[in-house]
Design a protein around this motif. Structure first.
Motif, short mmCIF file in Angstrom:
data_model
loop_
_atom_site.label_atom_id
_atom_site.label_comp_id
_atom_site.label_asym_id
_atom_site.label_seq_id
_atom_site.Cartn_x
_atom_site.Cartn_y
_atom_site.Cartn_z
N VAL A 147 0.85 -1.19 0.00
CA VAL A 147 0.00 0.00 0.00
C VAL A 147 0.89 1.24 0.00
CG1 VAL A 147 -1.94 -1.09 1.20
CG2 VAL A 147 -0.15 0.05 2.53
N ALA A 148 0.34 2.33 -0.50
CA ALA A 148 1.06 3.60 -0.50
C ALA A 148 0.45 4.55 0.52
CB ALA A 148 1.02 4.24 -1.88
N VAL A 149 1.30 5.36 1.13
CA VAL A 149 0.89 6.38 2.11
C VAL A 149 1.33 7.73 1.57
CG1 VAL A 149 1.13 7.21 4.47
CG2 VAL A 149 1.17 4.74 4.00
N ASN A 150 0.38 8.63 1.38
CA ASN A 150 0.64 9.95 0.82
C ASN A 150 0.72 10.98 1.95
OD1 ASN A 150 0.83 12.23 -0.78
ND2 ASN A 150 -1.20 12.02 -1.71
N LEU A 151 1.89 11.61 2.10
CA LEU A 151 2.12 12.57 3.18
C LEU A 151 2.12 13.99 2.63
CD1 LEU A 151 5.09 10.73 4.95
CD2 LEU A 151 2.67 10.62 5.55
N LEU A 152 1.21 14.83 3.15
CA LEU A 152 1.09 16.20 2.72
C LEU A 152 1.36 17.14 3.88
CD1 LEU A 152 -1.14 14.41 1.06
CD2 LEU A 152 -1.91 16.64 0.25
N SER A 153 2.00 18.27 3.60
CA SER A 153 2.20 19.29 4.63
C SER A 153 2.77 20.54 4.00
CB SER A 153 3.15 18.80 5.73
OG SER A 153 4.50 18.91 5.30
N SER A 154 2.79 21.62 4.77
CA SER A 154 3.49 22.83 4.37
C SER A 154 4.99 22.60 4.51
CB SER A 154 3.08 24.00 5.27
OG SER A 154 1.69 24.22 5.22
N PRO A 155 5.80 23.42 3.82
CA PRO A 155 7.25 23.34 4.04
C PRO A 155 7.58 23.65 5.49
CG PRO A 155 6.74 24.66 2.09
CD PRO A 155 5.44 24.44 2.81
N GLY A 156 8.55 22.93 6.05
CA GLY A 156 9.00 23.21 7.40
C GLY A 156 8.14 22.63 8.51
N SER A 157 7.22 21.73 8.17
CA SER A 157 6.34 21.15 9.18
C SER A 157 7.03 20.07 10.01
CB SER A 157 5.09 20.55 8.52
OG SER A 157 5.46 19.41 7.76
N GLY A 158 8.19 19.61 9.56
CA GLY A 158 8.84 18.49 10.23
C GLY A 158 8.47 17.16 9.63
N LYS A 159 7.92 17.18 8.41
CA LYS A 159 7.49 15.95 7.74
C LYS A 159 8.65 14.99 7.51
CE LYS A 159 6.09 16.26 3.30
NZ LYS A 159 6.24 17.73 3.41
N THR A 160 9.77 15.51 7.03
CA THR A 160 10.92 14.65 6.75
C THR A 160 11.49 14.05 8.02
OG1 THR A 160 11.45 16.03 4.83
CG2 THR A 160 13.16 14.51 5.59
N ALA A 161 11.55 14.85 9.08
CA ALA A 161 12.08 14.36 10.36
C ALA A 161 11.22 13.23 10.90
CB ALA A 161 12.16 15.50 11.37
N LEU A 162 9.92 13.39 10.83
CA LEU A 162 9.02 12.34 11.32
C LEU A 162 9.12 11.10 10.44
CD1 LEU A 162 6.90 11.44 13.35
CD2 LEU A 162 5.15 12.40 11.84
N LEU A 163 9.16 11.29 9.12
CA LEU A 163 9.27 10.15 8.22
C LEU A 163 10.58 9.41 8.46
CD1 LEU A 163 8.25 8.42 5.93
CD2 LEU A 163 9.13 10.12 4.31
N GLU A 164 11.65 10.13 8.68
CA GLU A 164 12.94 9.50 8.97
C GLU A 164 12.84 8.61 10.20
OE1 GLU A 164 17.65 10.78 9.50
OE2 GLU A 164 16.07 12.28 9.79
N ALA A 165 12.17 9.10 11.24
CA ALA A 165 12.01 8.31 12.46
C ALA A 165 11.15 7.08 12.22
CB ALA A 165 11.39 9.18 13.56
N GLU A 166 10.10 7.22 11.41
CA GLU A 166 9.22 6.08 11.11
C GLU A 166 9.94 5.03 10.27
OE1 GLU A 166 6.13 5.65 12.22
OE2 GLU A 166 5.77 7.62 13.11
N LEU A 167 10.74 5.48 9.30
CA LEU A 167 11.49 4.54 8.47
C LEU A 167 12.54 3.79 9.28
CD1 LEU A 167 12.13 6.64 5.21
CD2 LEU A 167 10.35 4.94 5.62
N ALA A 168 13.20 4.51 10.18
CA ALA A 168 14.20 3.87 11.03
C ALA A 168 13.55 2.80 11.91
CB ALA A 168 14.90 4.92 11.90
N LEU A 169 12.36 3.11 12.43
CA LEU A 169 11.64 2.15 13.26
C LEU A 169 11.25 0.92 12.44
CD1 LEU A 169 10.32 1.44 15.97
CD2 LEU A 169 8.29 2.71 15.22
N ALA A 170 10.77 1.14 11.22
CA ALA A 170 10.39 0.02 10.36
C ALA A 170 11.60 -0.86 10.05
CB ALA A 170 9.77 0.55 9.06
N HIS A 171 12.73 -0.22 9.76
CA HIS A 171 13.96 -0.97 9.46
C HIS A 171 14.39 -1.80 10.67
CE1 HIS A 171 17.64 -1.89 7.38
NE2 HIS A 171 18.37 -1.46 8.38
N GLU A 172 14.30 -1.19 11.84
CA GLU A 172 14.67 -1.88 13.07
C GLU A 172 13.78 -3.09 13.32
OE1 GLU A 172 14.21 -0.88 17.80
OE2 GLU A 172 14.92 0.72 16.49
N ARG A 173 12.51 -2.98 12.96
CA ARG A 173 11.56 -4.06 13.18
C ARG A 173 11.52 -5.06 12.02
NH1 ARG A 173 6.01 -1.22 14.86
NH2 ARG A 173 5.32 -3.38 14.52
#
Length: 255
Positions: A32-58
């Motif tokens: 499945v695909a997850v579409n992430l939308l936000s304004s610039p500077g919302s912290g979207k990349t930082a949160l996605l980085e944390a989620e990807l790291a968690l997925a990789h760890e698991r």
């Protein structure tokens, strides 16, 4: 002569056809695909980085596509998590389109991928109109952006199946009114789940991954009240935005 509105409907209808095809292609491979939308500077990349790291760890097979007008900064950053990452450069285009995404995925997306995270161009206007073949649409807003963000961008928030509030560690300094924000979200999308997050404090990290896994495993997500039809992302003229009112669902805090 073709009117601008007719051309827009034709463009969106073509995009919807591509989106349906991509959604079907992903489903055939168990993804499945997850579409992430936000304004610039919302912290979207930082949160996605944390989620990807968690997925990789698991050991959860995920991949990510990140879109920007220029630079590959976000792709390099996300690739540090160890998951496959693809950068899309839109060369000035303010949004991703389904046919564009399909082109970038062809021959690249690993066969074992179960969740594809798509970090859309930082913008809450253009991207909101385009279905990317996602099974989960998420809109993010930082506490520094103001409580009225959902009212200013009702399409982006109204079509979302999950709303993430980011940078909550700055809420006190920004004088963020949590109750007002929740009230405004409910006005454009009653019942949608809202999760409060802070990457710095670890608050709410993992909620996005868990929701994506639930969608992939067949759980039925909350359906936005502004339901899509081919080529249409706004209520018709004179149509109230909330045509299917219902009791709001509990708001997830993740504290």
């Amino acid at each position: 002569m073709c009117r601008t509105s007719d051309l827009r409907r034709a463009v969106l209808a073509h995009n919807d056809d591509s989106a349906r095809a991509l959604r079907s292609e992903l489903a055939d491979r168990g993804a499945v695909a997850v579409n992430l939308l936000s304004s610039p500077g919302s912290g979207k990349t930082a949160l996605l980085e944390a989620e990807l790291a968690l997925a990789h760890e698991r050991g959860i097979p995920v991949a990510a596509v990140t879109a920007d007008l220029a630079t590959e900064n976000d792709a390099r950053r996300l690739a540090r998590t160890g998951v496959p990452v693809q950068q899309v450069l839109t060369d000035g285009l303010c949004h991703l389109e389904a046919v564009m995404l399909r082109g970038y995925l062809a021959g690249w997306l690993p066969d074992e991928t179960r969740i594809l995270f798509v970090e859309n161009v930082g913008n809450l206007v253009c991207p909101a109109a385009y279905d990317l073949g996602e099974s989960l649409r998420v809109t993010l807003a930082a506490v520094t952006e103001g409580e009225d963000k959902p009212l200013k961008y009702p399409t982006a928030f109204g079509l979302s199946q999950l709303v993430l509030v980011t940078k909550t560690d700055l809420a006190e300094a920004a004088r963020f009114d949590e109750a007002a924000f929740l009230e405004n979200v409910a006005r454009v999308n009653p019942g949608v789940e809202v999760v409060f997050t802070s990457v710095r404090e670890g608050r709410g990290v993992g909620a996005l991954l868990e929701r994506a896994l639930a969608v992939r495993e067949g759980a039925v997500p909350h359906q936005p009240v502004m339901a899509r039809t081919p080529g249409r992302t706004h209520p018709a003229d004179g149509e109230p935005p909330h045509s299917h009112p219902h009791e709001p669902l509990p708001v997830a805090d993740s504290r």
